[in-house]
Design an enzyme around this catalytic site. Structure first.
Site, PDB file in Angstrom:
ATOM      1  N   ASN A  45       0.829  -1.211   0.000  1.00 15.98           N
ATOM      2  CA  ASN A  45       0.000   0.000   0.000  1.00 15.98           C
ATOM      3  C   ASN A  45       0.860   1.257   0.000  1.00 15.98           C
ATOM      4  O   ASN A  45       0.350   2.365   0.176  1.00 15.98           O
ATOM      5  CB  ASN A  45      -0.883   0.037   1.245  1.00 15.98           C
ATOM      6  CG  ASN A  45      -1.853  -1.130   1.295  1.00 15.98           C
ATOM      7  OD1 ASN A  45      -2.354  -1.557   0.272  1.00 15.98           O
ATOM      8  ND2 ASN A  45      -2.100  -1.642   2.483  1.00 15.98           N
ATOM      9  N   HIS A 130     -14.977  -1.903   4.479  1.00 19.68           N
ATOM     10  CA  HIS A 130     -13.893  -2.513   5.253  1.00 19.68           C
ATOM     11  C   HIS A 130     -14.416  -3.110   6.563  1.00 19.68           C
ATOM     12  O   HIS A 130     -15.344  -2.576   7.180  1.00 19.68           O
ATOM     13  CB  HIS A 130     -12.866  -1.418   5.569  1.00 19.68           C
ATOM     14  CG  HIS A 130     -11.570  -1.927   6.101  1.00 19.68           C
ATOM     15  ND1 HIS A 130     -11.283  -1.975   7.447  1.00 19.68           N
ATOM     16  CD2 HIS A 130     -10.473  -2.407   5.469  1.00 19.68           C
ATOM     17  CE1 HIS A 130     -10.064  -2.459   7.621  1.00 19.68           C
ATOM     18  NE2 HIS A 130      -9.545  -2.729   6.438  1.00 19.68           N
ATOM     19  N   GLU A 174     -16.467   3.808   1.454  1.00 17.24           N
ATOM     20  CA  GLU A 174     -15.079   4.152   1.168  1.00 17.24           C
ATOM     21  C   GLU A 174     -15.104   5.015  -0.086  1.00 17.24           C
ATOM     22  O   GLU A 174     -16.061   4.944  -0.857  1.00 17.24           O
ATOM     23  CB  GLU A 174     -14.263   2.869   0.920  1.00 17.24           C
ATOM     24  CG  GLU A 174     -14.129   2.023   2.173  1.00 17.24           C
ATOM     25  CD  GLU A 174     -13.502   0.637   1.924  1.00 17.24           C
ATOM     26  OE1 GLU A 174     -12.639   0.508   1.042  1.00 17.24           O
ATOM     27  OE2 GLU A 174     -13.896  -0.299   2.618  1.00 17.24           O
ATOM     28  N   SER A 178     -11.026  -0.902  -1.261  1.00 15.88           N
ATOM     29  CA  SER A 178      -9.765  -1.619  -1.119  1.00 15.88           C
ATOM     30  C   SER A 178      -9.730  -2.939  -1.863  1.00 15.88           C
ATOM     31  O   SER A 178      -8.674  -3.402  -2.254  1.00 15.88           O
ATOM     32  CB  SER A 178      -9.458  -1.847   0.358  1.00 15.88           C
ATOM     33  OG  SER A 178     -10.533  -2.493   0.986  1.00 15.88           O
ATOM     34  N   ASP A 203     -14.460   6.853   4.086  1.00 14.80           N
ATOM     35  CA  ASP A 203     -13.146   6.303   4.413  1.00 14.80           C
ATOM     36  C   ASP A 203     -12.234   6.485   3.190  1.00 14.80           C
ATOM     37  O   ASP A 203     -12.472   5.885   2.146  1.00 14.80           O
ATOM     38  CB  ASP A 203     -13.333   4.819   4.778  1.00 14.80           C
ATOM     39  CG  ASP A 203     -12.023   4.114   5.140  1.00 14.80           C
ATOM     40  OD1 ASP A 203     -10.957   4.564   4.679  1.00 14.80           O
ATOM     41  OD2 ASP A 203     -12.083   3.100   5.859  1.00 14.80           O
ATOM     42  N   HIS A 206      -7.473   4.557   0.924  1.00 10.53           N
ATOM     43  CA  HIS A 206      -6.710   4.272  -0.302  1.00 10.53           C
ATOM     44  C   HIS A 206      -6.683   5.440  -1.282  1.00 10.53           C
ATOM     45  O   HIS A 206      -6.145   5.325  -2.370  1.00 10.53           O
ATOM     46  CB  HIS A 206      -7.287   3.029  -0.998  1.00 10.53           C
ATOM     47  CG  HIS A 206      -7.095   1.792  -0.182  1.00 10.53           C
ATOM     48  ND1 HIS A 206      -5.909   1.084  -0.175  1.00 10.53           N
ATOM     49  CD2 HIS A 206      -7.918   1.179   0.698  1.00 10.53           C
ATOM     50  CE1 HIS A 206      -6.027   0.061   0.654  1.00 10.53           C
ATOM     51  NE2 HIS A 206      -7.225   0.091   1.199  1.00 10.53           N
ATOM     52  N   LYS A 237      -1.038   4.021   4.594  1.00 10.17           N
ATOM     53  CA  LYS A 237      -0.986   3.558   3.206  1.00 10.17           C
ATOM     54  C   LYS A 237      -0.078   4.488   2.395  1.00 10.17           C
ATOM     55  O   LYS A 237       1.115   4.456   2.618  1.00 10.17           O
ATOM     56  CB  LYS A 237      -2.397   3.396   2.693  1.00 10.17           C
ATOM     57  CG  LYS A 237      -2.937   2.182   3.470  1.00 10.17           C
ATOM     58  CD  LYS A 237      -4.254   1.694   3.245  1.00 10.17           C
ATOM     59  CE  LYS A 237      -4.399   0.399   4.038  1.00 10.17           C
ATOM     60  NZ  LYS A 237      -5.667   0.289   4.726  1.00 10.17           N
TER      61      LYS A 237
HETATM   62  C1  LIG Z   1      -6.345  -0.302   5.821  1.00 11.55           C
HETATM   63  C2  LIG Z   1      -7.712   0.188   5.993  1.00 11.55           C
HETATM   64  C3  LIG Z   1      -8.193   0.547   7.251  1.00 11.55           C
HETATM   65  C4  LIG Z   1      -7.420   0.290   8.507  1.00 11.55           C
HETATM   66  O1  LIG Z   1      -6.312   1.120   8.634  1.00 11.55           O
HETATM   67  P1  LIG Z   1      -5.092   0.672   9.572  1.00 11.55           P
HETATM   68  O2  LIG Z   1      -4.401   1.957   9.870  1.00 11.55           O
HETATM   69  O3  LIG Z   1      -4.276  -0.275   8.795  1.00 11.55           O
HETATM   70  O4  LIG Z   1      -5.688   0.050  10.802  1.00 11.55           O
HETATM   71  C5  LIG Z   1      -9.461   1.099   7.325  1.00 11.55           C
HETATM   72  N1  LIG Z   1     -10.215   1.280   6.216  1.00 11.55           N
HETATM   73  C6  LIG Z   1      -9.790   0.897   4.993  1.00 11.55           C
HETATM   74  C7  LIG Z   1     -10.671   1.091   3.813  1.00 11.55           C
HETATM   75  C8  LIG Z   1      -8.535   0.343   4.848  1.00 11.55           C
HETATM   76  O5  LIG Z   1      -8.116  -0.060   3.660  1.00 11.55           O
END
Ligand SMILES: *Cc1c(COP(=O)(O)O)cnc(C)c1O
Length: 383
Positions: A45, A130, A174, A178, A203, A206, A237
């Site tokens: 990532n 997620h 999101e 992801s 969210d 990404h 990421k």
């Molecule tokens: C990776 C991810 C998370 C969690 O983030 P971390 O900091 O790794 O705990 C939350 N939401 C999405 C969409 C993700 O891809």
């Protein structure tokens, strides 16, 4: 107990769903060593290749100069001057009034959703959300409705049918998904907000660093910062750090400081990480060529795969290549690994049955010549 665990593990093995961790040595941002072999990492990532950026490494060092740990939660004495500066920078970056920084993205989604909702409320989540979003929903006790992936009409139907029965409501999606690497219909969801009363949370784990003006994300790119109540993102990421945040109003931030249990009862981020998170925010805004070049490469490579007849989902740096049966996906990824491509099969329960896939992510440190060789090996291994 013993018997139950064995039965569970055996079941997983029979279904080709058994997972285990592998010990990896990092050799820079796109190469890893596993079991004595060196691979090109197509699963990272670290989209902008910042994890090996000299400025980030230097900022980690600077941040740890005085102390290595914050040694307390934010409400006790863990919230330092640079934590404060990081929150201000995030609020600025995301064009919101304020921001709150937490330990991880998982902690953020779980804690924020749990704090804002209770059993009298309802939450509407995209079906591909997620795990942390779903866990937050479950913990809150709110009634959970899942709308079909990126289907805003289905969201509207569910709101029409159910919104009236609940006190508060929240819609969560999101911006870049992801697993499917596609974009949410944010404009449509914001349009729906005119007809129903709900909090909107997006969210951007990404998307941050890649899309939008200065890499601020898709919400920014679509000029919807004012309409999205909670813009969540991670430092783990493209920002090549650790930790996460929600950019929101001052009122919601104050509420979370008082009610979000994963914020209150967990140690604040160590200063070294806060310092590197600050640095990476600067870098993504100053070094725009990283995202620009990456996204150009993404569009060329996606076209090449499609020309070869592959079923490729989405439109972003996350490139899911659908291969169907779980067994097939495992075979192909083993074959690719034998040619030193680090790809991992994505299969149930992460994605639905029969659309198991190889999910690769492209980063600034890959190049088209390398991706072409990968494509040739992929063609050979699916035959
Ligand atoms: C990776 C991810 C998370 C969690 O983030 P971390 O900091 O790794 O705990 C939350 N939401 C999405 C969409 C993700 O891809």
């Amino acid at each position: 107990m013993e018997k139950e665990l064995t039965a569970f593990l055996n079941y997983r093995k029979r279904q080709d769903l058994f997972r285990k961790t592998k010990e990896v040595t990092k050799l820079g941002s796109s190469r890893i060593k596993v079991g004595g072999c060196i691979y090109c990492d197509l699963s990272s990532n670290d989209y902008l290749g910042l994890s090996s950026h000299p400025k980030i490494k230097a900022s980690l060092q600077r941040g740890a100069d005085v102390v290595s740990a914050s040694s307390a939660s934010a409400l006790v004495s863990g919230y330092t001057d640079i934590h404060c500066k990081l929150e201000e920078s995030i609020a600025d970056f995301k064009s919101k009034e304020d921001a709150i920084v937490l330990g991880t993205g998982w902690q953020t989604n779980v804690g924020v959703i749990d704090a804002l909702l209770s059993a009298k409320d309802a939450i509407f989540c995209d079906r591909l959300s997620h795990a942390s979003i779903l866990d937050g929903a479950r913990l809150s006790g709110a009634r959970l409705f899942r709308f079909r992936h990126n289907d805003s009409d289905h969201l509207r139907t569910l709101l029409k049918k159910h919104r009236g029965k609940y006190k508060k409501a929240m819609v969560v999606t999101e911006s870049v998904f992801s697993m499917d690497g596609d974009l949410a219909p944010l404009e449509d969801i914001v349009e729906i907000k005119k007809d129903f009363d709900f909090l909107l949370m997006v969210d951007e784990a990404h998307a941050t660093g890649l899309f939008g003006e200065n890499g601020a994300g898709v919400v920014n790119e679509k000029k919807l910062c004012a309409e999205v109540d909670l813009i969540m993102g991670t430092f783990s990421k493209a920002l090549a750090g650790f930790g996460a945040y929600v950019a929101t109003s001052k009122k919601i931030k104050h509420f979370l400081v008082n009610a979000c249990r994963s914020y209150i009862y967990s140690t604040a981020l160590p200063p070294a990480l806060v310092s590197s998170n600050l640095e990476s925010l600067e870098i993504v805004q100053k070094e725009r060529h990283r995202a620009d070049e990456l996204l150009k490469m993404v569009s060329i490579f996606r076209k090449q795969l499609e020309r070869e007849g592959f079923q490729v989902k989405g439109s972003t740096q996350i490139v899911p290549i659908i291969l169907g049966e779980t067994k097939k996906v495992i075979e192909v990824s083993k074959e690719l690994q034998s040619k030193f491509w680090w790809v991992v099969p994505v299969r149930p329960p992460t994605v639905p049955k029969n659309i198991s896939r190889i999910r690769i992510s492209l980063t600034y440190d890959h190049d088209l010549e390398q991706l072409n060789r990968f494509k040739e090996d992929l063609i050979r291994s699916v035959r």
